[in-house]
Design a protein around this motif. Structure first.
Motif, PDB file in Angstrom:
ATOM      1  N   MET A   1       0.875  -1.106   0.002  1.00 32.05           N
ATOM      2  CA  MET A   1      -0.091   0.073   0.081  1.00 32.05           C
ATOM      3  C   MET A   1       0.678   1.159   0.091  1.00 32.05           C
ATOM      4  SD  MET A   1      -3.364  -0.578   0.154  1.00 32.05           S
ATOM      5  CE  MET A   1      -3.969   0.573   0.726  1.00 32.05           C
ATOM      6  N   ASN A   2       0.444   2.104  -0.934  1.00 30.19           N
ATOM      7  CA  ASN A   2       1.037   3.617  -0.836  1.00 30.19           C
ATOM      8  C   ASN A   2       0.779   4.591  -0.083  1.00 30.19           C
ATOM      9  OD1 ASN A   2      -1.091   4.308  -2.418  1.00 30.19           O
ATOM     10  ND2 ASN A   2       0.066   4.165  -4.224  1.00 30.19           N
ATOM     11  N   GLY A   3      -0.396   4.197   0.729  1.00 30.29           N
ATOM     12  CA  GLY A   3      -1.154   5.253   1.465  1.00 30.29           C
ATOM     13  C   GLY A   3      -1.961   6.080   0.822  1.00 30.29           C
ATOM     14  N   ARG A   4      -2.361   5.765  -0.567  1.00 31.97           N
ATOM     15  CA  ARG A   4      -3.343   6.702  -1.350  1.00 31.97           C
ATOM     16  C   ARG A   4      -4.555   6.310  -1.189  1.00 31.97           C
ATOM     17  NH1 ARG A   4       1.223   7.052  -5.072  1.00 31.97           N
ATOM     18  NH2 ARG A   4       2.284   9.067  -4.823  1.00 31.97           N
ATOM     19  N   TYR A   5      -5.712   6.804  -1.127  1.00 24.17           N
ATOM     20  CA  TYR A   5      -7.005   6.090  -1.616  1.00 24.17           C
ATOM     21  C   TYR A   5      -7.135   5.726  -3.064  1.00 24.17           C
ATOM     22  CZ  TYR A   5      -8.885   7.118   3.178  1.00 24.17           C
ATOM     23  OH  TYR A   5      -8.944   7.149   4.323  1.00 24.17           O
ATOM     24  N   PRO A   6      -7.681   4.824  -3.410  1.00 21.42           N
ATOM     25  CA  PRO A   6      -7.916   4.124  -4.909  1.00 21.42           C
ATOM     26  C   PRO A   6      -8.899   5.088  -5.557  1.00 21.42           C
ATOM     27  CG  PRO A   6      -9.232   2.752  -3.349  1.00 21.42           C
ATOM     28  CD  PRO A   6      -8.607   3.893  -2.377  1.00 21.42           C
ATOM     29  N   PHE A   7      -8.570   6.297  -5.738  1.00 20.83           N
ATOM     30  CA  PHE A   7      -9.499   7.360  -6.140  1.00 20.83           C
ATOM     31  C   PHE A   7      -8.993   8.098  -7.636  1.00 20.83           C
ATOM     32  CE2 PHE A   7     -11.356   8.725  -1.677  1.00 20.83           C
ATOM     33  CZ  PHE A   7     -11.800   7.462  -1.477  1.00 20.83           C
ATOM     34  N   LEU A   8      -9.642   8.140  -8.369  1.00 23.78           N
ATOM     35  CA  LEU A   8      -9.371   9.107  -9.549  1.00 23.78           C
ATOM     36  C   LEU A   8     -10.150  10.509  -9.261  1.00 23.78           C
ATOM     37  CD1 LEU A   8      -8.513  10.226 -12.471  1.00 23.78           C
ATOM     38  CD2 LEU A   8     -10.049   8.737 -13.528  1.00 23.78           C
ATOM     39  N   VAL A   9      -9.555  11.382  -9.177  1.00 27.98           N
ATOM     40  CA  VAL A   9     -10.396  12.915  -9.171  1.00 27.98           C
ATOM     41  C   VAL A   9     -10.275  13.398 -10.469  1.00 27.98           C
ATOM     42  CG1 VAL A   9     -10.514  15.077  -8.151  1.00 27.98           C
ATOM     43  CG2 VAL A   9     -10.096  12.897  -6.735  1.00 27.98           C
ATOM     44  N   SER A  10     -11.129  13.779 -11.080  1.00 28.85           N
ATOM     45  CA  SER A  10     -11.370  14.745 -12.579  1.00 28.85           C
ATOM     46  C   SER A  10     -11.889  16.127 -12.100  1.00 28.85           C
ATOM     47  CB  SER A  10     -12.279  14.066 -13.431  1.00 28.85           C
ATOM     48  OG  SER A  10     -12.716  14.712 -14.499  1.00 28.85           O
ATOM     49  N   ILE A  11     -11.232  16.962 -12.504  1.00 31.54           N
ATOM     50  CA  ILE A  11     -11.557  18.489 -12.217  1.00 31.54           C
ATOM     51  C   ILE A  11     -11.384  19.236 -13.914  1.00 31.54           C
ATOM     52  CG2 ILE A  11     -11.111  20.644 -11.166  1.00 31.54           C
ATOM     53  CD1 ILE A  11      -9.637  19.136  -8.875  1.00 31.54           C
ATOM     54  N   PRO A  12     -12.551  19.168 -14.333  1.00 29.09           N
ATOM     55  CA  PRO A  12     -12.704  19.297 -16.096  1.00 29.09           C
ATOM     56  C   PRO A  12     -12.930  20.709 -15.973  1.00 29.09           C
ATOM     57  CG  PRO A  12     -14.621  18.185 -15.172  1.00 29.09           C
ATOM     58  CD  PRO A  12     -13.870  18.249 -14.070  1.00 29.09           C
ATOM     59  N   HIS A  13     -13.387  21.572 -15.171  1.00 22.79           N
ATOM     60  CA  HIS A  13     -13.868  22.821 -15.371  1.00 22.79           C
ATOM     61  C   HIS A  13     -13.195  24.019 -14.283  1.00 22.79           C
ATOM     62  CE1 HIS A  13     -18.082  21.289 -16.914  1.00 22.79           C
ATOM     63  NE2 HIS A  13     -17.151  21.132 -17.997  1.00 22.79           N
ATOM     64  N   GLY A  14     -12.186  23.477 -13.979  1.00 20.39           N
ATOM     65  CA  GLY A  14     -11.401  24.409 -13.180  1.00 20.39           C
ATOM     66  C   GLY A  14     -10.713  25.511 -13.924  1.00 20.39           C
ATOM     67  N   GLY A  15     -10.338  25.350 -15.082  1.00 16.80           N
ATOM     68  CA  GLY A  15      -9.483  26.424 -15.751  1.00 16.80           C
ATOM     69  C   GLY A  15     -10.038  27.374 -16.350  1.00 16.80           C
ATOM     70  N   THR A  16      -9.340  28.380 -16.647  1.00 16.57           N
ATOM     71  CA  THR A  16      -9.814  29.768 -16.922  1.00 16.57           C
ATOM     72  C   THR A  16      -9.101  30.139 -18.422  1.00 16.57           C
ATOM     73  OG1 THR A  16      -8.606  31.050 -15.456  1.00 16.57           O
ATOM     74  CG2 THR A  16     -10.759  30.418 -14.721  1.00 16.57           C
ATOM     75  N   ALA A  17      -8.181  29.388 -19.010  1.00 15.22           N
ATOM     76  CA  ALA A  17      -7.307  29.832 -19.950  1.00 15.22           C
ATOM     77  C   ALA A  17      -8.250  29.781 -21.332  1.00 15.22           C
ATOM     78  CB  ALA A  17      -6.255  29.084 -20.241  1.00 15.22           C
ATOM     79  N   VAL A  18      -7.880  30.793 -22.160  1.00 24.72           N
ATOM     80  CA  VAL A  18      -8.335  31.107 -23.660  1.00 24.72           C
ATOM     81  C   VAL A  18      -7.343  30.326 -24.394  1.00 24.72           C
ATOM     82  CG1 VAL A  18      -9.020  32.624 -25.177  1.00 24.72           C
ATOM     83  CG2 VAL A  18      -9.394  33.223 -22.800  1.00 24.72           C
ATOM     84  N   PRO A  19      -7.657  29.230 -25.311  1.00 25.68           N
ATOM     85  CA  PRO A  19      -7.107  28.740 -26.413  1.00 25.68           C
ATOM     86  C   PRO A  19      -6.361  29.656 -26.991  1.00 25.68           C
ATOM     87  CG  PRO A  19      -8.802  27.363 -25.873  1.00 25.68           C
ATOM     88  CD  PRO A  19      -9.065  28.905 -25.056  1.00 25.68           C
ATOM     89  N   PRO A  20      -5.067  29.609 -27.578  1.00 25.82           N
ATOM     90  CA  PRO A  20      -4.441  30.603 -28.537  1.00 25.82           C
ATOM     91  C   PRO A  20      -5.165  30.621 -29.924  1.00 25.82           C
ATOM     92  CG  PRO A  20      -2.912  29.018 -27.947  1.00 25.82           C
ATOM     93  CD  PRO A  20      -4.010  28.755 -26.902  1.00 25.82           C
ATOM     94  N   GLU A  21      -5.915  29.516 -30.043  1.00 28.19           N
ATOM     95  CA  GLU A  21      -6.454  29.442 -31.387  1.00 28.19           C
ATOM     96  C   GLU A  21      -7.832  30.460 -31.575  1.00 28.19           C
ATOM     97  OE1 GLU A  21      -4.696  25.300 -30.637  1.00 28.19           O
ATOM     98  OE2 GLU A  21      -5.578  27.009 -29.362  1.00 28.19           O
ATOM     99  N   LEU A  22      -8.116  30.962 -30.383  1.00 30.81           N
ATOM    100  CA  LEU A  22      -9.464  31.656 -30.278  1.00 30.81           C
ATOM    101  C   LEU A  22      -9.089  33.007 -29.914  1.00 30.81           C
ATOM    102  CD1 LEU A  22     -11.736  29.068 -28.209  1.00 30.81           C
ATOM    103  CD2 LEU A  22     -11.463  29.480 -30.860  1.00 30.81           C
ATOM    104  N   ARG A  23      -7.708  33.473 -29.950  1.00 32.33           N
ATOM    105  CA  ARG A  23      -7.587  34.881 -29.469  1.00 32.33           C
ATOM    106  C   ARG A  23      -7.915  35.889 -30.536  1.00 32.33           C
ATOM    107  NH1 ARG A  23      -1.734  33.445 -26.932  1.00 32.33           N
ATOM    108  NH2 ARG A  23      -2.853  32.696 -24.841  1.00 32.33           N
ATOM    109  N   GLY A  24      -8.603  36.972 -30.152  1.00 33.52           N
ATOM    110  CA  GLY A  24      -9.365  37.881 -31.126  1.00 33.52           C
ATOM    111  C   GLY A  24     -10.739  37.548 -31.496  1.00 33.52           C
ATOM    112  N   LEU A  25     -11.250  36.390 -31.217  1.00 30.29           N
ATOM    113  CA  LEU A  25     -12.825  35.909 -31.425  1.00 30.29           C
ATOM    114  C   LEU A  25     -13.620  36.177 -30.264  1.00 30.29           C
ATOM    115  CD1 LEU A  25     -12.104  32.504 -33.435  1.00 30.29           C
ATOM    116  CD2 LEU A  25     -11.840  34.857 -34.183  1.00 30.29           C
ATOM    117  N   VAL A  26     -13.053  36.183 -29.066  1.00 28.45           N
ATOM    118  CA  VAL A  26     -13.708  36.135 -27.726  1.00 28.45           C
ATOM    119  C   VAL A  26     -14.646  37.171 -27.247  1.00 28.45           C
ATOM    120  CG1 VAL A  26     -13.529  35.495 -25.381  1.00 28.45           C
ATOM    121  CG2 VAL A  26     -12.617  34.054 -27.017  1.00 28.45           C
ATOM    122  N   ASN A  27     -15.919  37.264 -26.946  1.00 26.18           N
ATOM    123  CA  ASN A  27     -16.510  38.379 -26.507  1.00 26.18           C
ATOM    124  C   ASN A  27     -16.620  38.660 -25.038  1.00 26.18           C
ATOM    125  OD1 ASN A  27     -18.678  40.478 -27.175  1.00 26.18           O
ATOM    126  ND2 ASN A  27     -20.212  38.994 -26.197  1.00 26.18           N
TER     127      ASN A  27
END
Length: 263
Positions: A1-27
């Motif tokens: 045992m490595n002391g970790r719980y056997p969990f996968l934690v997904s955090i899909p919406h925490g980011g706030t970055a704008v992809p460079p492909e969209l720069r100049g298009l965003v309102n």
């Protein structure tokens, strides 16, 4: 045992970055982008070395929503993998600048598919026994939803079932055993006793991430939503302390549940 719980934690919406492909298009302003993302979820669910795997995402969900199917995009849908409007109906892109199929394909290739490959890789290579897809929700349903203005619970735990975590029809899909979801709800309710309701599959029943990856590996998934009213405040210092406190209590609720069902 490595002391970790056997969990996968997904955090899909925490980011706030704008992809460079969209720069100049965003309102949208930066403040609007943050509001329409899941601010502070990385703080609330960032359990780091205590779990087997964590996968998060830098790009704002407004521009690439990894919890939507890759074929749902404008003009077919306004709230798909690329948003046309925000939760309050504000256009995401400048007039005439909404991405077309080719640009959306580039966004999927550069950001969406790599995120899902990271999830799949964790499930395939780590000893994961349950996965949590972690989000925040507005205190009341926003104008773009059918139940606009409806107050929301303290937490919503979802497995695609009914309000007791059971399949909505005979043989219907649930991404986590009903008994497990009920035990998780009890654990959250005990940790937050007297502070509000812990609901199952209401107002959210779980999204694309939990369904797609459950179908692929049959490892249980739960979508977790926390009400932003628990921590959003104008007092920065108080807000920081509240985030730290909530992180510990959420982790206590999840691990308490796991100690019960795995014992």
């Amino acid at each position: 045992m490595n002391g970790r719980y056997p969990f996968l934690v997904s955090i899909p919406h925490g980011g706030t970055a704008v992809p460079p492909e969209l720069r100049g298009l965003v309102n949208l302003t930066h403040k609007e982008i943050v509001f329409n993302s899941d601010p502070y979820t990385r703080r609330l669910y960032g359990f780091d070395d205590a779990v087997e795997a964590m996968v998060d995402f830098d790009v704002s969900r407004v521009f690439v929503d990894t919890n939507r199917a890759p074929y749902d995009y404008p003009p077919r849908t306004q709230d798909g993998v690329v948003k046309a409007v925000t939760q309050d109906g504000t256009p995401v892109f400048r007039k005439g600048q909404t991405p077309g199929r080719e640009l959306i394909g580039t966004l999927l290739q550069n950001y969406y598919h790599p995120f899902h490959k990271r999830l799949a890789g964790a499930l395939d290579t780590r000893p994961i026994e349950i996965a949590f897809d972690c989000h925040s929700m507005l205190p009341k349903s926003p104008p773009v939803r059918m139940d606009a203005g409806r107050p929301r619970p303290l937490f919503c735990l979802s497995n695609r079932g009914d309000r007791n975590g059971r399949p909505t029809r005979a043989g219907g899909l649930v991404t986590c055993p009903p008994g497990w979801l009920q035990a998780l709800a009890r654990s959250f309710q005990a940790e937050f006793e007297g502070e509000g309701q812990v609901a199952m599959n209401d107002p959210f029943r779980g999204g694309f991430i939990s369904v797609a990856h459950y179908r692929r590996r049959r490892i249980p998934w739960v979508q977790v939503e926390i009400n932003r009213g628990l921590y959003e405040t104008e007092d920065r210092e108080a807000g920081e302390a509240r985030l730290t406190e909530l992180r510990g209590r959420i982790f206590a609720a999840i691990t308490g549940f796991w100690d019960e069902v795995s014992g």
